[in-house]
Design a protein around this motif. Structure first.
Motif, PDB file in Angstrom:
ATOM      1  N   VAL A 139      -8.610 -52.457 -42.552  1.00  0.00           N
ATOM      2  CA  VAL A 139      -8.997 -52.819 -44.034  1.00  0.00           C
ATOM      3  C   VAL A 139      -9.134 -51.305 -44.239  1.00  0.00           C
ATOM      4  O   VAL A 139     -10.251 -50.768 -43.632  1.00  0.00           O
ATOM      5  CB  VAL A 139      -9.545 -54.231 -44.595  1.00  0.00           C
ATOM      6  CG1 VAL A 139      -9.971 -53.236 -46.047  1.00  0.00           C
ATOM      7  CG2 VAL A 139      -8.135 -55.100 -44.170  1.00  0.00           C
ATOM      8  N   TYR A 140      -8.649 -50.304 -45.153  1.00  0.00           N
ATOM      9  CA  TYR A 140      -8.926 -48.866 -45.341  1.00  0.00           C
ATOM     10  C   TYR A 140      -9.757 -49.135 -47.075  1.00  0.00           C
ATOM     11  O   TYR A 140      -8.633 -49.433 -47.677  1.00  0.00           O
ATOM     12  CB  TYR A 140      -8.742 -48.325 -44.862  1.00  0.00           C
ATOM     13  CG  TYR A 140      -9.679 -46.733 -44.762  1.00  0.00           C
ATOM     14  CD1 TYR A 140      -9.427 -46.352 -43.384  1.00  0.00           C
ATOM     15  CD2 TYR A 140      -9.123 -45.708 -46.029  1.00  0.00           C
ATOM     16  CE1 TYR A 140      -9.804 -44.908 -43.801  1.00  0.00           C
ATOM     17  CE2 TYR A 140      -9.824 -45.031 -45.999  1.00  0.00           C
ATOM     18  CZ  TYR A 140     -10.672 -43.893 -44.538  1.00  0.00           C
ATOM     19  OH  TYR A 140     -10.962 -42.862 -44.822  1.00  0.00           O
ATOM     20  N   ILE A 141     -11.450 -48.883 -47.143  1.00  0.00           N
ATOM     21  CA  ILE A 141     -10.942 -48.611 -48.520  1.00  0.00           C
ATOM     22  C   ILE A 141     -11.530 -47.336 -48.591  1.00  0.00           C
ATOM     23  O   ILE A 141     -12.275 -47.227 -48.421  1.00  0.00           O
ATOM     24  CB  ILE A 141     -12.502 -50.548 -48.588  1.00  0.00           C
ATOM     25  CG1 ILE A 141     -12.283 -51.500 -48.437  1.00  0.00           C
ATOM     26  CG2 ILE A 141     -13.034 -49.672 -50.392  1.00  0.00           C
ATOM     27  CD1 ILE A 141     -13.398 -52.062 -48.962  1.00  0.00           C
ATOM     28  N   ASP A 142     -11.103 -46.571 -49.860  1.00  0.00           N
ATOM     29  CA  ASP A 142     -11.211 -45.426 -50.272  1.00  0.00           C
ATOM     30  C   ASP A 142     -11.756 -45.947 -51.424  1.00  0.00           C
ATOM     31  O   ASP A 142     -11.201 -45.903 -52.137  1.00  0.00           O
ATOM     32  CB  ASP A 142      -9.762 -44.407 -50.332  1.00  0.00           C
ATOM     33  CG  ASP A 142     -10.041 -43.542 -50.652  1.00  0.00           C
ATOM     34  OD1 ASP A 142     -11.580 -42.752 -50.464  1.00  0.00           O
ATOM     35  OD2 ASP A 142      -8.613 -42.583 -50.588  1.00  0.00           O
ATOM     36  N   THR A 143     -12.343 -45.126 -51.529  1.00  0.00           N
ATOM     37  CA  THR A 143     -13.366 -44.906 -53.066  1.00  0.00           C
ATOM     38  C   THR A 143     -13.576 -43.402 -53.673  1.00  0.00           C
ATOM     39  O   THR A 143     -13.620 -43.169 -54.655  1.00  0.00           O
ATOM     40  CB  THR A 143     -14.853 -45.386 -52.854  1.00  0.00           C
ATOM     41  OG1 THR A 143     -15.672 -44.034 -52.265  1.00  0.00           O
ATOM     42  CG2 THR A 143     -15.736 -46.806 -52.607  1.00  0.00           C
ATOM     43  N   GLU A 144     -13.386 -42.395 -52.106  1.00  0.00           N
ATOM     44  CA  GLU A 144     -13.216 -40.907 -53.131  1.00  0.00           C
ATOM     45  C   GLU A 144     -11.580 -40.162 -53.115  1.00  0.00           C
ATOM     46  O   GLU A 144     -11.515 -39.744 -53.645  1.00  0.00           O
ATOM     47  CB  GLU A 144     -13.815 -40.374 -51.667  1.00  0.00           C
ATOM     48  CG  GLU A 144     -15.260 -40.703 -52.157  1.00  0.00           C
ATOM     49  CD  GLU A 144     -16.067 -39.751 -51.153  1.00  0.00           C
ATOM     50  OE1 GLU A 144     -14.979 -38.789 -50.352  1.00  0.00           O
ATOM     51  OE2 GLU A 144     -16.386 -39.428 -50.280  1.00  0.00           O
ATOM     52  N   GLY A 145     -10.697 -41.190 -52.746  1.00  0.00           N
ATOM     53  CA  GLY A 145      -9.644 -40.256 -52.799  1.00  0.00           C
ATOM     54  C   GLY A 145      -9.478 -39.823 -51.715  1.00  0.00           C
ATOM     55  O   GLY A 145      -8.366 -38.384 -52.035  1.00  0.00           O
ATOM     56  N   SER A 146      -9.834 -39.213 -50.576  1.00  0.00           N
ATOM     57  CA  SER A 146      -9.306 -38.461 -49.789  1.00  0.00           C
ATOM     58  C   SER A 146      -8.725 -38.923 -48.886  1.00  0.00           C
ATOM     59  O   SER A 146      -8.830 -38.480 -47.619  1.00  0.00           O
ATOM     60  CB  SER A 146     -10.964 -38.086 -49.052  1.00  0.00           C
ATOM     61  OG  SER A 146     -11.128 -38.647 -48.630  1.00  0.00           O
ATOM     62  N   PHE A 147      -8.218 -40.177 -48.303  1.00  0.00           N
ATOM     63  CA  PHE A 147      -6.967 -40.222 -48.140  1.00  0.00           C
ATOM     64  C   PHE A 147      -5.526 -39.645 -47.734  1.00  0.00           C
ATOM     65  O   PHE A 147      -5.218 -40.405 -49.278  1.00  0.00           O
ATOM     66  CB  PHE A 147      -7.508 -42.421 -47.781  1.00  0.00           C
ATOM     67  CG  PHE A 147      -6.265 -43.234 -46.643  1.00  0.00           C
ATOM     68  CD1 PHE A 147      -6.494 -43.555 -45.533  1.00  0.00           C
ATOM     69  CD2 PHE A 147      -4.910 -43.433 -46.765  1.00  0.00           C
ATOM     70  CE1 PHE A 147      -5.946 -44.359 -45.066  1.00  0.00           C
ATOM     71  CE2 PHE A 147      -4.104 -43.742 -46.609  1.00  0.00           C
ATOM     72  CZ  PHE A 147      -4.976 -44.322 -45.095  1.00  0.00           C
ATOM     73  N   MET A 148      -5.507 -38.870 -46.924  1.00  0.00           N
ATOM     74  CA  MET A 148      -4.073 -38.643 -46.608  1.00  0.00           C
ATOM     75  C   MET A 148      -2.946 -38.606 -45.589  1.00  0.00           C
ATOM     76  O   MET A 148      -3.362 -39.253 -44.646  1.00  0.00           O
ATOM     77  CB  MET A 148      -4.310 -36.317 -46.669  1.00  0.00           C
ATOM     78  CG  MET A 148      -4.918 -36.324 -47.457  1.00  0.00           C
ATOM     79  SD  MET A 148      -5.644 -34.017 -47.491  1.00  0.00           S
ATOM     80  CE  MET A 148      -3.879 -33.697 -48.475  1.00  0.00           C
ATOM     81  N   VAL A 149      -2.526 -39.451 -46.520  1.00  0.00           N
ATOM     82  CA  VAL A 149      -1.210 -40.256 -45.743  1.00  0.00           C
ATOM     83  C   VAL A 149      -0.727 -39.462 -44.834  1.00  0.00           C
ATOM     84  O   VAL A 149      -0.244 -40.222 -43.550  1.00  0.00           O
ATOM     85  CB  VAL A 149      -0.354 -41.401 -46.505  1.00  0.00           C
ATOM     86  CG1 VAL A 149       0.293 -40.414 -47.164  1.00  0.00           C
ATOM     87  CG2 VAL A 149      -0.073 -41.875 -46.231  1.00  0.00           C
ATOM     88  N   GLU A 150      -0.133 -38.242 -45.088  1.00  0.00           N
ATOM     89  CA  GLU A 150       0.321 -37.686 -44.425  1.00  0.00           C
ATOM     90  C   GLU A 150      -0.403 -36.770 -42.652  1.00  0.00           C
ATOM     91  O   GLU A 150      -0.453 -37.291 -41.546  1.00  0.00           O
ATOM     92  CB  GLU A 150       1.102 -35.631 -44.279  1.00  0.00           C
ATOM     93  CG  GLU A 150       0.961 -36.201 -45.813  1.00  0.00           C
ATOM     94  CD  GLU A 150       0.240 -34.810 -46.559  1.00  0.00           C
ATOM     95  OE1 GLU A 150      -0.305 -35.386 -47.534  1.00  0.00           O
ATOM     96  OE2 GLU A 150       1.038 -33.918 -47.013  1.00  0.00           O
ATOM     97  N   ARG A 151      -1.162 -36.927 -43.363  1.00  0.00           N
ATOM     98  CA  ARG A 151      -2.727 -37.401 -42.041  1.00  0.00           C
ATOM     99  C   ARG A 151      -2.767 -38.098 -40.886  1.00  0.00           C
ATOM    100  O   ARG A 151      -3.289 -38.496 -39.549  1.00  0.00           O
ATOM    101  CB  ARG A 151      -3.699 -36.542 -42.580  1.00  0.00           C
ATOM    102  CG  ARG A 151      -5.285 -36.302 -41.047  1.00  0.00           C
ATOM    103  CD  ARG A 151      -5.085 -35.279 -40.231  1.00  0.00           C
ATOM    104  NE  ARG A 151      -5.942 -34.924 -39.657  1.00  0.00           N
ATOM    105  CZ  ARG A 151      -5.975 -34.205 -38.384  1.00  0.00           C
ATOM    106  NH1 ARG A 151      -4.620 -34.464 -38.043  1.00  0.00           N
ATOM    107  NH2 ARG A 151      -6.991 -34.571 -37.095  1.00  0.00           N
TER     108      ARG A 151
END
Lengths: 363, 349
Positions: B146-158
């Protein structure tokens, strides 16, 4: 979702009635209370209180997506990246400035930040066949440095084939909307209005040049402790704008010289503090003007710096890219990379910005 | 436990005391209809109160050693040892980091990871979300994330890139497994790794509280989740709060809930934290954000920092392991061991 009304959550009626009677109208009201206090307010047992919290939480919680769904959405949408036309930099950033993220450009004055932003603004207005985004650009110019003449010059020199066509220069330049807020309150007001208009008017790029100017003018008026507040607000807001409308947001930041001659360290590193060569103390030590909290929040940080006779663009923070630097010069056609081959950056402290070996102002 | 401590409605509590029920013993002797009459409430409400009271009496349980355990809910140290030994760890991708962490990120524990911007917190978070899914036959946990992203820095390509890196490393270490078991081979696709990451995008601290409350139900429905990553726990709490007392209270509530979840569902909780500067002993020092009382709330703390040109992890807090530091690198494949100090990092071009 935080301000979602409890009355619209379709809770079991007995819960909804109690919550409404106690004036807990939003999810925020309910969830900020500790359990025991909630029991007191609701005059109910622990099971009722827990059930209320669980219900409200489930509804206030945004739905999840799998990373695969994100990837598919991303592929379907197209990445919406804005190519900088600087080949090396584009390769390093996997195609350009990403949409939906905050990209920061930081560097000493006169090094070319505004030149870079002007070029980006121009690129975003170009038709898609020329690598642009074919949309409008919102350019928030807080330092009154936006120059249409210079922008047209950059355009004519870099895309002669487009700008030779009759009327196209006017059309391109007409798509760039420049705002010149003079105070922070004016800036925040225009930001608030913006959220709605961005999508309506097909804006494809938002540039804020510079963020630090507003903050530092405000800081003189208020005590230092209060500085973080408007900054925090603007930060969250810019991020949400970027994400909500899926456009690239580029923000420039100034530098200031650091008061002590070495970077901040953790307490467990203290013993190493003084063994580094002291000669560094005589060089100018610059750090980004907006502090560490700001640095945490930007997704990509490009540092413009000058050392050993050249100016460099350094990809200092990026989730996709190791730290690389590209030498560049500023010419009449804007910023030009001297080499598309990136140089590995040996000192990747992203707060440090070098400015020596070239007198930038003398040029 | 006293009547005053029973988790029941305030008005009921007042009624109980007013009706002369001053101890749990008195209460346990009462029958539901009697209690209902005394308190002038409904019988089913009285039953509820009695149920709570009996439960409280039981958990007190100090009336003498019972057959199996002295104290209900307690576990003796020997059992805990064997339990700990059988626990699995989540590979960080770097053997040196795994070493100082005692094998990797521990299940059933809360681990906080902090560091300056750009040092690789999000990278490590994504790496863990991928590594937790390495199938059991290749030495992983075969769980979901489970990944809870609060900052919006999750880059799906990466994420895709790291998943590819992970798969190519697995195939390198287990070349023989590659040929047999078509079922296993089918699993090893970056897409299937991505499909097992549940991603929540959080836009305010209320949503952050909500999602953590909701996790209890979510994890009940998805029992194969082995790691919960919050990237970062700090962001909204640094932006939106003016009332510091409320912030501390809300945060400690959150950390308690997370700790409970990690024990109940046998999973690792990883909290990424930002750094801030703090004025101590005449100079500014870096320290993790959210203050001193927060720093008590996690079991392990790993601080990522730059040591010269290299990235290092520093184990700042652990109940069982010595303080240590180790280098690591972020490559195109993800988090890996640092190659010798003078060799260069992997180039993009």
């Amino acid at each position: 979702m935080a301000n979602k009304l409890v009355s619209e959550m379709r809770l079991p009626p007995h819960l909804a009635h109690i919550l409404a009677a106690r004036r807990l109208t939003t999810a925020k009201d309910v969830l900020s209370l500790p359990e025991v206090e909630l029991m007191g307010v609701l005059d109910a047992g622990i099971h009722t209180a827990r059930a209320a919290v669980a219900h409200v939480s489930e509804i206030a919680c945004p739905p999840y997506q799998t990373a695969l769904a994100l990837l598919e959405a991303f592929r379907a949408r197209g990445d919406g990246r804005l190519a900088t036309t600087l080949r090396g930099l584009d390769e390093a950033l996997h195609g350009g400035i990403p949409a939906g993220k905050l990209t920061e450009v930081v560097g000493p004055s006169g090094i070319g930040k505004t030149q870079f932003c002007l070029k980006l603004a121009l690129l975003a207005t170009l038709p898609e066949c020329y690598g642009g985004l074919n949309g409008r650009v919102l350019y928030i110019d807080t330092e009154s440095k936006f120059s249409s003449r210079r922008m047209i010059e950059i355009g004519e020199k870099s895309f002669p084939q487009i700008f030779r066509q009759e009327g196209l220069a006017q059309k391109m330049a007409g798509r760039i909307l420049v705002l010149r807020p003079t105070s922070l309150s004016e800036f925040t007001k225009s930001l608030e209005q913006m959220k709605v208009t961005l999508l309506q008017h097909d804006v494809k790029l938002l540039v804020v040049d510079s963020m630090a100017a507003l903050m530092s003018s405000e800081i003189e008026k208020s005590a230092t402790g209060l500085r973080q507040h408007p900054l925090r607000w603007a930060l969250s807001f810019l991020k949400s704008i970027a994400e909500f409308s899926q456009i690239p947001v580029v923000v420039t930041n100034q530098v200031r010289s650091q008061s002590n001659d070495d970077g901040y360290r953790y307490s467990f590193e203290v013993e190493k503090k003084y063994d580094s060569n002291n000669a560094e103390g005589f060089e100018s030590h610059l750090v980004a003007a907006l502090g560490i909290q700001w640095a945490h929040a930007v997704t990509i940080r490009l540092v413009f710096e000058a050392h050993s006779g050249h100016r460099y663009i350094k990809v200092a923070k990026s989730p996709m890219t190791p730290a690389v630097a590209f030498p560049f010069t500023v010419e009449s056609s804007g910023i030009i990379l001297l080499s598309d081959e990136g140089i590995d950056v040996p000192s990747p402290e992203i707060t440090s910005i070098r400015c020596q070996g070239e007198n930038v102002l003398a040029q | 436990m006293e009547i005053a401590d029973l988790p029941i409605a305030t008005s009921h509590r007042a009624n109980l005391l007013a009706a002369g029920y001053s101890s749990l013993a008195a209460l346990s002797a009462a029958s539901p209809p009697r209690l209902a009459r005394d308190l002038s409430i409904e019988v089913h409400e009285a039953e509820e109160i009695l149920k709570v009271a009996v439960g409280a009496n039981k958990s007190k349980g100090a009336d003498g050693p019972s057959t199996s355990s002295v104290l209900k809910g307690a576990q003796n140290a020997w059992d805990m040892l064997s339990d700990e030994q059988s626990r699995r760890h989540i590979n960080t991708g770097s053997a040196d980091l795994n070493n100082i962490l005692g094998g990797g990120i521990h299940c059933k524990e809360v681990t906080e990871i902090g560091g300056v911007p750009g040092v690789g917190k999000t990278q490590l978070g994504i790496q863990l979300a991928i590594n937790v899914q390495i199938p059991v036959e290749y030495g992983g946990l075969g769980g979901k994330a489970v990944y809870i992203d609060t900052e919006g820095s999750f880059m799906v390509e990466r994420v895709y890139q790291i998943a590819e890196g992970c798969i190519s490393d697995i195939l390198e270490y287990f070349p023989h497994c590659h040929d047999k078991a078509p079922a296993g081979q089918e699993k090893l696709k970056p897409e299937s790794f991505l499909a097992d990451i549940y991603y929540f995008r959080i836009c305010s601290y209320t949503e952050q509280i909500a999602v953590i409350n909701y996790l209890e139900k979510f994890l009940g429905e998805h029992k194969d989740v082995r790691i919960v990553i919050i990237d970062s726990v700090t962001f909204h709490f640094r932006q939106d709060f003016d009332d510091m007392a409320l912030r501390t209270r809300v945060l400690s509530g959150l950390s308690l809930k997370l700790m409970k979840l990690s024990k109940a569902y046998n999973l690792a909780v990883v909290l990424l934290n930002q750094v801030t500067t703090k004025f101590t002993e005449g100079s500014f020092q870096l320290t993790l954000a959210l203050g001193d009382s927060w720093s008590h709330s996690c079991t392990n703390r790993l601080i990522l920092y730059w040591n010269g040109n290299e990235r290092y992890g520093y184990l700042d807090k652990s109940p069982s392991l010595p303080v240590a530091s180790a280098p690591y690198a972020v490559t195109i494949k993800g988090v890996r061991d640092a190659v010798n100090s003078n060799s260069k990092r992997v180039r993009v071009m």
